[in-house]
Design an enzyme around this catalytic site. Structure first.
Site, PDB file in Angstrom:
ATOM      1  CE  LYS A   1      -3.440  -2.377   2.813  1.00  0.00           C
ATOM      2  NZ  LYS A   1      -4.472  -2.507   4.060  1.00  0.00           N
TER       3      LYS A   1
ATOM      4  NE  ARG B   1      -8.501  -4.432  10.735  1.00  0.00           N
ATOM      5  CZ  ARG B   1      -7.615  -4.317   9.532  1.00  0.00           C
ATOM      6  NH1 ARG B   1      -7.559  -4.826   8.563  1.00  0.00           N
ATOM      7  NH2 ARG B   1      -6.462  -3.358  10.214  1.00  0.00           N
TER       8      ARG B   1
END
Length: 276
Positions: free
Chosen positions: A58, A266
């Protein structure tokens, strides 16, 4: 958070503008991001030619003769190309860094300031040796990424397969959204211990990861809150989600309501019928 598709969409949008162009000036308005922008960063880049823009996981890697400046979008960051002719666009509250070229500005915006702008001098070795990059897993589009790799790296591991994907130690860039979507395509329940999955099923998962990420890149990534591409346009892959953010809605394949659970703080989404 921008995941691999969003970062790759950004890279593809930026590189045609900046590669082979010189940075005329850098304006650093907010040096205190996730890590402080190095003192002298603006002076270092003044007049420098950008050779190319690459991606590792990323992270975006901008190469100049003296080294690389590295950009991570964090939770809410974007990089946009803005025309500065006839007048440069005014900076807003969360616009932290501008790289100014002769006829456009590359602007880094990050409302939550979890992103980063870093410097890696060539004298310190290859950029892939940077501490944030050196231990990353394989790229999902690399030939070395395979079901055999996933199978080998997860032997004896009790952690769930979804958590193994998210960790970034085996494969990079597969975040929460695309882990859920890839596991659906492969028919694997996200709570399954990683060490109990067969080689055949990992072959399916490796293919699913590549297909899912490629489809997301083709659609410009996902825009759930903040992400826009380098041209300011939203991504549209969220319209094609099979499971992510679809709790209680019917599965697009079998009609069973999509289930939502929490893993590692999450949200995880899956189909109880299609995923075993």
């Amino acid at each position: 958070m921008p995941e691999l598709p969003e970062v790759e969409v950004t890279r593809r949008g930026i590189e045609p503008y900046v590669a082979g162009r010189r940075v005329e000036r850098v304006d650093v308005r907010t040096p205190a991001l996730r890590w402080p922008i190095p003192p002298g960063f603006a002076r270092l880049l003044h007049g420098r030619l950008v050779r190319k823009v690459e991606r590792r996981g990323k992270y975006l890697l901008f190469e100049i003769d003296e080294g690389w400046f590295i950009v991570h979008l964090g939770m809410t960051g974007t990089l946009r190309v803005l025309r500065n002719v006839p007048h440069p666009p005014a900076a807003a509250k969360h616009d932290h860094v501008d790289w100014i070229f002769d006829d456009f500005i590359l602007r880094f915006r990050d409302p939550r300031r979890f992103g980063a702008v870093l410097w890696h001098p060539r004298s310190a070795g290859d950029v892939l040796d940077h501490p944030l990059l050196a231990d990353l897993g394989v790229e999902p589009f690399a030939p070395s990424f395979s079901g055999a790799l996933l199978h080998r790296k997860t032997r004896g591991r009790k952690v769930s397969v979804k958590q193994a994907l998210l960790a970034g130690e085996i494969v990079v860039g597969v975040g929460n959204i695309y882990a859920s979507e890839s596991l659906f395509r492969a028919g694997i329940r996200p709570t399954t211990p990683a060490g109990r999955i067969s080689l055949v099923r990992y072959d399916l998962l490796a293919d699913a990861v590549r297909v899912t990420l490629a489809a997301a890149i083709e659609k410009g990534g996902s825009t759930l809150r903040d992400f826009v591409g380098s041209n300011g346009e939203s991504g549209y892959f969220q319209l094609d989600y099979f499971v992510y953010d679809r709790a209680g809605q019917p599965c697009r394949v079998c009609g069973t309501p999509i289930k939502q659970i929490v893993q590692g703080q999450r949200s995880t989404y899956y189909c109880p019928t299609c995923q075993r």
